[in-house]
Design a protein around this motif. Structure first.
Motif, PDB file in Angstrom:
ATOM      1  N   TYR A 754       0.840  -1.205   0.000  1.00 56.46           N
ATOM      2  CA  TYR A 754       0.000   0.000   0.000  1.00 56.46           C
ATOM      3  C   TYR A 754       0.878   1.260   0.000  1.00 56.46           C
ATOM      4  CZ  TYR A 754      -3.677   3.270   1.356  1.00 56.46           C
ATOM      5  OH  TYR A 754      -4.551   4.324   1.394  1.00 56.46           O
ATOM      6  N   LYS A 755       1.936   1.246   0.793  1.00 57.53           N
ATOM      7  CA  LYS A 755       2.821   2.417   0.840  1.00 57.53           C
ATOM      8  C   LYS A 755       3.526   2.610  -0.504  1.00 57.53           C
ATOM      9  CE  LYS A 755       3.708   2.036   5.820  1.00 57.53           C
ATOM     10  NZ  LYS A 755       4.736   1.766   6.873  1.00 57.53           N
ATOM     11  N   GLU A 756       4.008   1.514  -1.106  1.00 57.80           N
ATOM     12  CA  GLU A 756       4.684   1.640  -2.397  1.00 57.80           C
ATOM     13  C   GLU A 756       3.723   2.152  -3.479  1.00 57.80           C
ATOM     14  OE1 GLU A 756       6.318  -2.142  -3.255  1.00 57.80           O
ATOM     15  OE2 GLU A 756       7.869  -2.048  -1.696  1.00 57.80           O
ATOM     16  N   ALA A 757       2.500   1.673  -3.457  1.00 59.91           N
ATOM     17  CA  ALA A 757       1.521   2.117  -4.442  1.00 59.91           C
ATOM     18  C   ALA A 757       1.174   3.590  -4.249  1.00 59.91           C
ATOM     19  CB  ALA A 757       0.269   1.254  -4.356  1.00 59.91           C
ATOM     20  N   GLN A 758       1.098   4.045  -2.976  1.00 58.38           N
ATOM     21  CA  GLN A 758       0.828   5.460  -2.726  1.00 58.38           C
ATOM     22  C   GLN A 758       1.946   6.342  -3.278  1.00 58.38           C
ATOM     23  OE1 GLN A 758       0.130   5.577   1.578  1.00 58.38           O
ATOM     24  NE2 GLN A 758      -1.967   6.275   1.175  1.00 58.38           N
ATOM     25  N   ILE A 759       3.179   5.918  -3.069  1.00 58.71           N
ATOM     26  CA  ILE A 759       4.322   6.707  -3.571  1.00 58.71           C
ATOM     27  C   ILE A 759       4.279   6.786  -5.090  1.00 58.71           C
ATOM     28  CG2 ILE A 759       6.827   6.748  -3.745  1.00 58.71           C
ATOM     29  CD1 ILE A 759       6.930   5.422  -0.968  1.00 58.71           C
ATOM     30  N   ILE A 760       4.024   5.653  -5.753  1.00 62.58           N
ATOM     31  CA  ILE A 760       3.975   5.644  -7.222  1.00 62.58           C
ATOM     32  C   ILE A 760       2.831   6.529  -7.720  1.00 62.58           C
ATOM     33  CG2 ILE A 760       3.572   4.178  -9.233  1.00 62.58           C
ATOM     34  CD1 ILE A 760       4.971   1.939  -7.743  1.00 62.58           C
ATOM     35  N   HIS A 761       1.677   6.476  -7.041  1.00 60.20           N
ATOM     36  CA  HIS A 761       0.524   7.261  -7.480  1.00 60.20           C
ATOM     37  C   HIS A 761       0.780   8.750  -7.328  1.00 60.20           C
ATOM     38  CE1 HIS A 761      -3.587   8.303  -8.348  1.00 60.20           C
ATOM     39  NE2 HIS A 761      -3.703   8.919  -7.168  1.00 60.20           N
ATOM     40  N   LYS A 762       1.450   9.116  -6.247  1.00 57.85           N
ATOM     41  CA  LYS A 762       1.762  10.536  -6.063  1.00 57.85           C
ATOM     42  C   LYS A 762       2.693  11.035  -7.162  1.00 57.85           C
ATOM     43  CE  LYS A 762       1.112  10.719  -1.035  1.00 57.85           C
ATOM     44  NZ  LYS A 762       1.786  10.931   0.280  1.00 57.85           N
ATOM     45  N   LYS A 763       3.679  10.190  -7.510  1.00 59.88           N
ATOM     46  CA  LYS A 763       4.590  10.597  -8.578  1.00 59.88           C
ATOM     47  C   LYS A 763       3.845  10.735  -9.901  1.00 59.88           C
ATOM     48  CE  LYS A 763       8.773   8.575  -6.582  1.00 59.88           C
ATOM     49  NZ  LYS A 763       9.865   7.600  -6.781  1.00 59.88           N
ATOM     50  N   ARG A 764       2.934   9.803 -10.179  1.00 59.64           N
ATOM     51  CA  ARG A 764       2.163   9.870 -11.409  1.00 59.64           C
ATOM     52  C   ARG A 764       1.242  11.094 -11.402  1.00 59.64           C
ATOM     53  NH1 ARG A 764       4.460   6.638 -15.259  1.00 59.64           N
ATOM     54  NH2 ARG A 764       4.939   4.592 -14.394  1.00 59.64           N
ATOM     55  N   LYS A 765       0.718  11.393 -10.230  1.00 65.80           N
ATOM     56  CA  LYS A 765      -0.199  12.527 -10.124  1.00 65.80           C
ATOM     57  C   LYS A 765       0.515  13.843 -10.335  1.00 65.80           C
ATOM     58  CE  LYS A 765      -3.989  14.095  -7.188  1.00 65.80           C
ATOM     59  NZ  LYS A 765      -4.688  13.925  -5.889  1.00 65.80           N
ATOM     60  N   VAL A 782       0.920  -2.498  -8.848  1.00 63.74           N
ATOM     61  CA  VAL A 782      -0.531  -2.579  -9.034  1.00 63.74           C
ATOM     62  C   VAL A 782      -1.023  -4.013  -8.864  1.00 63.74           C
ATOM     63  CG1 VAL A 782      -2.386  -2.246 -10.713  1.00 63.74           C
ATOM     64  CG2 VAL A 782      -0.567  -0.549 -10.517  1.00 63.74           C
ATOM     65  N   LEU A 783      -0.287  -4.972  -9.394  1.00 58.26           N
ATOM     66  CA  LEU A 783      -0.663  -6.376  -9.219  1.00 58.26           C
ATOM     67  C   LEU A 783      -0.628  -6.790  -7.754  1.00 58.26           C
ATOM     68  CD1 LEU A 783       1.190  -8.037 -12.235  1.00 58.26           C
ATOM     69  CD2 LEU A 783      -1.272  -8.003 -11.871  1.00 58.26           C
ATOM     70  N   ALA A 784       0.365  -6.316  -7.022  1.00 60.44           N
ATOM     71  CA  ALA A 784       0.429  -6.634  -5.596  1.00 60.44           C
ATOM     72  C   ALA A 784      -0.778  -6.055  -4.864  1.00 60.44           C
ATOM     73  CB  ALA A 784       1.721  -6.084  -5.012  1.00 60.44           C
ATOM     74  N   LEU A 785      -1.169  -4.808  -5.232  1.00 65.42           N
ATOM     75  CA  LEU A 785      -2.352  -4.203  -4.622  1.00 65.42           C
ATOM     76  C   LEU A 785      -3.611  -4.983  -4.999  1.00 65.42           C
ATOM     77  CD1 LEU A 785      -2.877  -1.740  -2.818  1.00 65.42           C
ATOM     78  CD2 LEU A 785      -3.423  -0.435  -4.881  1.00 65.42           C
ATOM     79  N   LEU A 800      -9.631  -2.742   3.583  1.00 65.00           N
ATOM     80  CA  LEU A 800      -9.971  -2.988   2.186  1.00 65.00           C
ATOM     81  C   LEU A 800     -10.478  -1.745   1.436  1.00 65.00           C
ATOM     82  CD1 LEU A 800     -10.141  -4.999  -0.088  1.00 65.00           C
ATOM     83  CD2 LEU A 800     -12.367  -5.750   0.748  1.00 65.00           C
ATOM     84  N   PRO A 801     -11.345  -0.875   2.011  1.00 72.18           N
ATOM     85  CA  PRO A 801     -11.803   0.305   1.234  1.00 72.18           C
ATOM     86  C   PRO A 801     -10.656   1.176   0.721  1.00 72.18           C
ATOM     87  CG  PRO A 801     -13.197  -0.015   3.149  1.00 72.18           C
ATOM     88  CD  PRO A 801     -12.066  -0.972   3.301  1.00 72.18           C
ATOM     89  N   ALA A 802      -9.650   1.421   1.563  1.00 72.57           N
ATOM     90  CA  ALA A 802      -8.535   2.258   1.118  1.00 72.57           C
ATOM     91  C   ALA A 802      -7.740   1.571   0.015  1.00 72.57           C
ATOM     92  CB  ALA A 802      -7.626   2.573   2.307  1.00 72.57           C
ATOM     93  N   HIS A 803      -7.559   0.238   0.125  1.00 68.75           N
ATOM     94  CA  HIS A 803      -6.781  -0.488  -0.874  1.00 68.75           C
ATOM     95  C   HIS A 803      -7.486  -0.511  -2.226  1.00 68.75           C
ATOM     96  CE1 HIS A 803      -4.293  -1.776   2.464  1.00 68.75           C
ATOM     97  NE2 HIS A 803      -3.522  -2.500   1.654  1.00 68.75           N
ATOM     98  N   VAL A 804      -8.788  -0.810  -2.235  1.00 63.78           N
ATOM     99  CA  VAL A 804      -9.477  -0.906  -3.512  1.00 63.78           C
ATOM    100  C   VAL A 804      -9.640   0.476  -4.143  1.00 63.78           C
ATOM    101  CG1 VAL A 804     -11.833  -0.738  -2.555  1.00 63.78           C
ATOM    102  CG2 VAL A 804     -11.431  -2.002  -4.672  1.00 63.78           C
ATOM    103  N   THR A 805      -9.763   1.519  -3.314  1.00 64.02           N
ATOM    104  CA  THR A 805      -9.856   2.877  -3.866  1.00 64.02           C
ATOM    105  C   THR A 805      -8.536   3.287  -4.500  1.00 64.02           C
ATOM    106  OG1 THR A 805     -11.467   3.430  -2.145  1.00 64.02           O
ATOM    107  CG2 THR A 805     -10.433   5.261  -3.334  1.00 64.02           C
ATOM    108  N   LEU A 806      -7.422   2.993  -3.822  1.00 65.50           N
ATOM    109  CA  LEU A 806      -6.119   3.313  -4.391  1.00 65.50           C
ATOM    110  C   LEU A 806      -5.883   2.536  -5.679  1.00 65.50           C
ATOM    111  CD1 LEU A 806      -3.390   4.735  -4.181  1.00 65.50           C
ATOM    112  CD2 LEU A 806      -2.609   2.871  -2.695  1.00 65.50           C
TER     113      LEU A 806
END
Length: 862
Positions: A754-765, A782-785, A800-806
């Motif tokens: 979840y932390k790695e996906a948040q970092i990647i999403h912020k960079k993409r954003k 993304v596959l891990a999430l 789960l709500p935070a994970h599926v939303t991310l």
């Protein structure tokens, strides 16, 4: 009627207090009236009167015999109406009357003759009632009381037991004037009375010899059911074995005692089977029982009589032919042998007949066996295989001489015969001949070593592959009947001799032969391992000669594993080269390489047959070290340019992935799996992930924490594999691992992902497209999430709500990331649809809007 019966109770009280044995006159009249009403034309009247009559018979047992005589007269009388016969059968089938029969010879004789002489009744209801009555008599018959035999010895006015046997015997021979059902009944009664006469010592030997001779003649009967009953009867009656050799009765002592000790049946039986053409007619009649069709897919052993009977006939014959399955002693898991129609009960009568009468049976059978063994009809070869099996397993005095005279040559002719239709029957014949003797099958038959020597003997140079495959099929059928813990040193040496031959011929050009070699390898190796594990002090090392020196220096198991590893690498290399070659400039060289690779493929196919056979045999527990060593070849050869090899690899893989491994083999399996996951071939990595799905399911609770953590790390690394198929496969495996109950590893994985996906999403954003984040790395996160989301398909934990939303926020990425997100969110919606009205309250408004925006055509709710 009920009031009348109640009034009789006062008379019964007087009978009891006065001690008068006979009932009063008016009670006798009442019983006569009830007996008449029990034969009334109205069924209701018959039922009520029969119940009352049975109650009175229980109080006055002396009246039962009178009732039986009246009832059986109705069965014999051809003018008796249908309702009278039905009422008689209903009363005679009660336990009170059936129990009384065995204590009164006159009633017993009248009952049996009445049933057997009732074939003139032509209505279906009557015949069904008579059949049911006779079957119930068979069920409740437990022998005849000694009083009947004493009455016969005292020459009482009633019928004699011997006369009854003679009368029933004459009825059992009547095959023209008597319906086959009643002929069968007469033969069944004759067998029951012969067995019951054991309590009649003065006449039992004579009765037994006459009855055994009668059923021996019935083997030639024109009635199929009568032949089958004769086989059952002979297997029951032939119990003496004066010519049988044993450890307690040496051959020399047996020859001296034969002049004094003979079977009581030998004279009567010898007179019959020495008649001209007896065995020829007998085997021909028995061959008709073997009904073989082109569509036959399974053995009909034990149910063969059902194939030529109607549904109505089965009601009476079903009771007789439920034979006990005492053979084979080991499971029949060898599919190579096919379906056979070998009936061990047929083989047993020839075995016991030989033990009763000795070598005259062998001499009388010789010419007939040679004729039927080479017959074109498979049914005749089937019965010849049964007869030869029984003779070979008889262990009588003089059998060794007959083996050297004609039996060995006969077996060699069978091996070299080009016929393939009867291979299953002849394989069963050899299996029967070498099976262990005694209650537990531990004693070695006399001819086992000689039979094995004939099978091990090399074939002539020019024989067809069918003959080679037949020889190996016969060897496997014989070897599975060995008892490894009790094998003598000669049989152990025979195993090593065969093992060396099989290892040398693994590249045989015939696929059928290679399958047979792999099967024999599994049987041989498991026998050797079972022998080594149970025998502590065996002298194998001292007695082996130079022929086995190579096998002693290098273990066969190590040799097999090393060869398989080398073959797997060469086949992979050859397959990769074949896929890259596009020109024909290297035609000669490629032809040489193709010839070499084809030889490797043939050996590898044999090894796969060995793995499949070992896992099917139920003996794989003693071959775990070998199976572990062969795990990598099975995983790595799932997809090759050779379709036949890949098919065998997949078949072995499906069996191997469910096998549970214990220490110390478990550590080796983990090591092989971890190394296979890092293989250079992406198909091998994908196959390893497939294996891990089942492996972790079967071994989660016996793996150490360190081993589980290493497997998690290995699968996580595959999330960023260069191949998309491997990355997606790894995500599915991780989702399954998180369902496995290892909360510590699963929790750490979810938080880190979840932390790695948040970092990647912020960079993409932030449109930080100049970062060094590769597509594979982003796709892996993304596959891990997605694996975390899909690990709880129906529940809604707090995270789960935070994970599926991310996860949904990555829908704007390019393929294959976009495809992964849409599929995962659609699967989430599908699995949570039933409880969504409740579970959506755990989401915030912003999270629900993100999920709504993710809807696409691929979504379940689109």
């Amino acid at each position: 009627m009920h009031s009348t019966w109640r009034a009789s109770q006062s008379s019964y009280h007087l009978f009891r207090t006065n001690g008068n044995i006979l009932p009063s006159d008016h009670v006798s009249l009442l019983m006569d009236d009830l007996l008449t009403l029990s034969l009334h034309s109205y069924e209701t009247v018959r039922v009520v009167a029969g119940k009352s009559l049975l109650k009175m018979m229980k109080r006055w047992p002396s009246m039962i015999s009178k009732c039986i005589l009246t009832l059986t007269d109705n069965l014999r009388d051809p003018n008796s109406p249908e309702y009278a016969v039905l009422g008689s059968c209903s009363l005679l089938a009660t336990q009170s009357i059936l129990k009384h029969l065995t204590m009164d010879l006159k009633a017993f004789s009248s009952f049996l003759i009445g049933i057997l002489a009732s074939s003139h009744h032509d209505t279906l209801k009557v015949q069904k009632a008579i059949n049911e009555l006779f079957v119930k008599f068979n069920i409740y018959f437990a022998g005849v009381s000694r009083g009947i035999f004493r009455a016969s010895d005292n020459n009482s006015d009633g019928p004699d037991f011997a006369d009854l046997m003679t009368q029933i015997g004459s009825m059992s021979f009547d095959t023209t004037g008597l319906h086959w059902r009643y002929n069968l009944m007469a033969n069944r009664v004759l067998l029951l009375l012969a067995l019951a006469s054991r309590s009649y010592p003065t006449s039992f030997p004579l009765i037994l010899s006459e009855t055994a001779g009668h059923f021996l003649r019935n083997l030639r009967s024109q009635l199929p059911q009568t032949r089958i009953l004769a086989i059952s009867a002979l297997n029951t009656l032939l119990k003496e074995s004066p010519y049988k050799m044993s450890a307690e009765k040496p051959s020399a002592l047996l020859q001296e005692s034969q002049g004094d000790i003979k079977s009581s049946l030998e004279g009567a039986l010898a007179q019959i089977f020495q008649e001209e053409g007896f065995f020829s007619e007998t085997l021909n009649s028995l061959s008709h029982v073997h009904i073989i069709t082109d569509s036959e897919t399974s053995s009909s052993r034990g149910n063969h009589v059902n194939s030529f009977q109607s549904v109505a006939d089965k009601s009476i014959t079903r009771f007789y032919f439920e034979f006990s399955a005492w053979w084979p002693r080991t499971p029949s898991w060898i599919s190579l042998l096919g379906s056979d129609t070998f009936y061990s009960n047929f083989a047993r009568i020839f075995k016991r007949l030989t033990q009763e009468c000795g070598t005259p049976v062998l001499l009388a059978l010789k010419n007939t066996l040679e004729e039927f063994a080479h017959a074109k009809e498979r049914s005749k070869q089937c019965v010849a295989a049964e007869a030869l099996a029984g003779v070979l397993h008889s262990d009588v005095n003089g059998l060794l001489e007959e083996w050297d005279t004609w039996m060995m040559a006969q077996l060699q002719n069978i091996i070299l015969s080009p016929s393939v239709e009867s291979i299953p029957e002849w394989a069963a014949c050899i299996r029967y001949a070498v099976t262990g003797k005694g209650k537990y099958g531990t004693r070695i038959p006399m001819l086992r070593q000689r039979i094995m020597d004939s099978l091990v003997a090399p074939l002539p140079q020019r024989v067809t592959t069918t003959v080679v495959a037949k020889r190996y099929a016969f060897l496997s059928a014989a070897l599975i009947e060995f008892s490894p813990p009790r094998m003598p040193i000669s049989e152990v040496l025979l195993h090593f001799r065969l093992l060396e031959e099989l290892l040398t011929n693994m590249n045989h050009p015939s696929a059928q032969v290679r399958e047979a070699i792999g099967l024999n390898l599994s049987v041989l190796s498991s026998n050797i391992r079972l022998y080594e594990s149970t025998v502590a002090n065996h002298s194998l090392e001292e007695e082996t000669n130079n022929l086995y020196s190579r096998l002693k220096a290098q273990s066969w198991a190590q040799l097999l594993v090393e060869r398989a590893s080398e073959l797997a690498l060469r086949i992979q290399t050859a397959s990769h080269s074949d896929s890259l070659e596009t020109s024909t400039a290297m035609g000669l060289e490629n032809g040489f390489l193709d010839s070499s690779s084809q030889d490797d493929i043939k050996q590898m196919e044999t090894i796969f047959h060995f793995i499949i056979s070992s896992l099917k045999s139920g003996r794989s527990s003693v071959l775990l070290d070998v199976l572990v060593g062969l795990l990598y070849p099975v995983i790595s050869l799932q997809e090759t340019s050779n379709k036949e090899l890949s098919t065998l690899a997949k078949a072995a893989f499906e069996l191997l992935k469910w096998r549970i491994f214990w220490e110390p083999h478990l550590q080796r399996v983990v090591s092989v799996v971890l190394s296979s996951a890092n293989d250079s071939n992406w198909r091998t990595r994908s196959a390893t992930l497939t294996y891990l799905r089942t492996f972790m399911y079967r071994h989660t609770f016996i793996l150490s924490y360190v081993e589980r953590r290493e497997i998690w790390k290995t699968v996580e690394k595959l999330l960023i594999d260069n191949q998309v198929e491997v990355r997606e496969h790894a995500a599915g495996v991780l989702a399954g691992l998180m369902k496995g109950g290892d909360e510590e590893l699963a929790g750490n994985f979810r938080d880190r992902v979840y932390k790695e996906a948040q970092i990647i999403h912020k960079k993409r954003k932030q449109r930080n497209t100049s970062s060094s984040q590769s597509v594979a790395s982003t796709h892996g996160s993304v596959l891990a999430l997605a694996a975390s989301v899909l690990s709880v398909p129906y529940d809604m934990p707090s995270w789960l709500p935070a994970h599926v939303t991310l996860l949904a926020q990555f829908v704007g990425e390019a393929s294959p990331i976009r495809s992964t997100v849409t599929k995962a969110v659609a699967e989430f919606r599908r699995t949570h649809a039933d409880m969504w009205s409740v579970q959506k309250d755990l989401f915030t408004e912003e999270q629900l809007e993100v999920l709504a925006d993710t809807s696409s055509s691929s979504s379940y709710f689109a």
